[in-house]
Design an enzyme around this catalytic site. Structure first.
Site: not given
Ligand code: NAP
Length: 283
Positions: A54, A121, A98
């Site tokens: 990422k 997200d 994460q």
């Protein structure tokens, strides 16, 4: 029939190129450069690999990044404090924590601590709620948004299709079903308590499997010509596989490879969401 490939790697490359171009245009016009902050608790090898990819993807498109690492024994309080600092940091456009985090971390508290504008997200209830209600301005979660993008760019018609989603998690199944519904598919959501899964999957023009169970979907459970998206990441004899058993590629019309399908699309949508977070913050 041999299924055509829903090539997530190739589509992700297109999206990276588009975001790269959009960042360059914005910055050359005097606009701010987006910045992604990632937070990783612990050193789970798969998570470390995902974070590094990422970070690399962000750099490749001209998005700045910060990589925050916390030890595996970190408390929820410490993660919430870090997130609070990143919320307040004017230079940060988007924050990703994460998952999965170590078991002592209360992820509900961490997600609630995120500023919804920086929640790249789309996990914060404000974003999940806006998306569920179909109101504008909500951040669509990366994996479900990536699935829709992959279908769209292959020219697969979603409107009017019978779409079956196997899995109902907040992360994948539920938001994927909502996005398919928003696009006027007729959606069925299956889960571990569904009776006779095959009767549902056989009716699917679009089948999205996100159960995390290898060989769950056998070839006799797939309608001829269906578009099949295999989200899951399972490990079988040291190899990454999804939920599909052998022979599905002979029945399906379109199929995601695994790996190389939904995974790269998830990362591409993260990068796109980061850019869009900065545009929303500073139009
Ligand atoms: P999860 O939270 O474990 O949810 C799995 C879902 O599948 C649950 O709703 C469960 O039903 C359902 N299920 C399990 N066994 C089933 C069965 N035999 N028949 C029907 N439904 C069944 O997992 P997740 O977070 O949604 O992730 C799903 C998979 O996608 C995992 O393998 C994950 O690693 C992968 N993933 C991949 C990406 C990517 O970018 N490629 C991104 C995210 C996740 P219940 O609700 O009844 O328990």
């Amino acid at each position: 029939m041999t299924a055509r490939v829903l090539d997530g790697k190739a589509v992700a490359r297109q999206i990276f190129a588009e975001v790269s171009q959009a960042v360059a245009v914005r910055v050359s016009a005097g606009g701010s450069r987006p910045k992604l902050a990632t937070v990783l608790v612990g050193d789970d090898p798969a998570s470390v690999q995902y974070i590094e990819l990422k970070q690399k993807n962000a750099r490749q498109v001209g998005i700045e990044s910060e990589d925050h690492r916390l030890p595996a024994n970190t408390t929820t309080e410490a993660v919430v404090n870090l997130v609070g600092g990143l919320n307040a940091d004017e230079s940060v456009s988007a924050i990703l924590v994460q998952q999965p985090a170590p078991p002592q971390i209360d992820m509900t508290r961490v997600v609630l601590a995120l500023d919804p504008v920086k929640d790249v997200d789309g996990f914060h209830p404000v974003n999940a709620g806006l998306v569920a209600l179909g109101f504008p301005g909500g951040v669509e979660p990366c994996t479900p948004a990536g699935i829709i993008e992959l279908l769209d760019r292959a020219g697969i018609r979603i409107e009017g299709a019978n779409a079956v989603v196997v899995g109902r998690s907040n992360l994948v199944g539920k938001p994927t079903a909502l996005l398919l519904l928003k696009r006027n598919a007729t959606v069925t959501v299956c889960h571990s308590r569904t009776k006779d899964l095959a009767t549902h999957t056989r009716n699917a023009d679009i089948l999205v499997s996100a159960a995390g169970k290898s060989n769950l979907i056998t070839s006799d459970m797939v309608k001829a010509g269906a578009s099949v998206v295999d989200v899951s990441t399972n490990w079988l004899d040291g190899r990454q596989v999804g939920d599909l058993g052998p022979g599905v590629d002979e029945v399906a019309g379109w199929l995601t490879p695994n790996p190389g399908g939904v995974g790269p699309m998830t990362r591409a949508m993260l990068i796109k969401n980061t850019f869009e977070a900065e545009v929303r913050r500073r139009p």
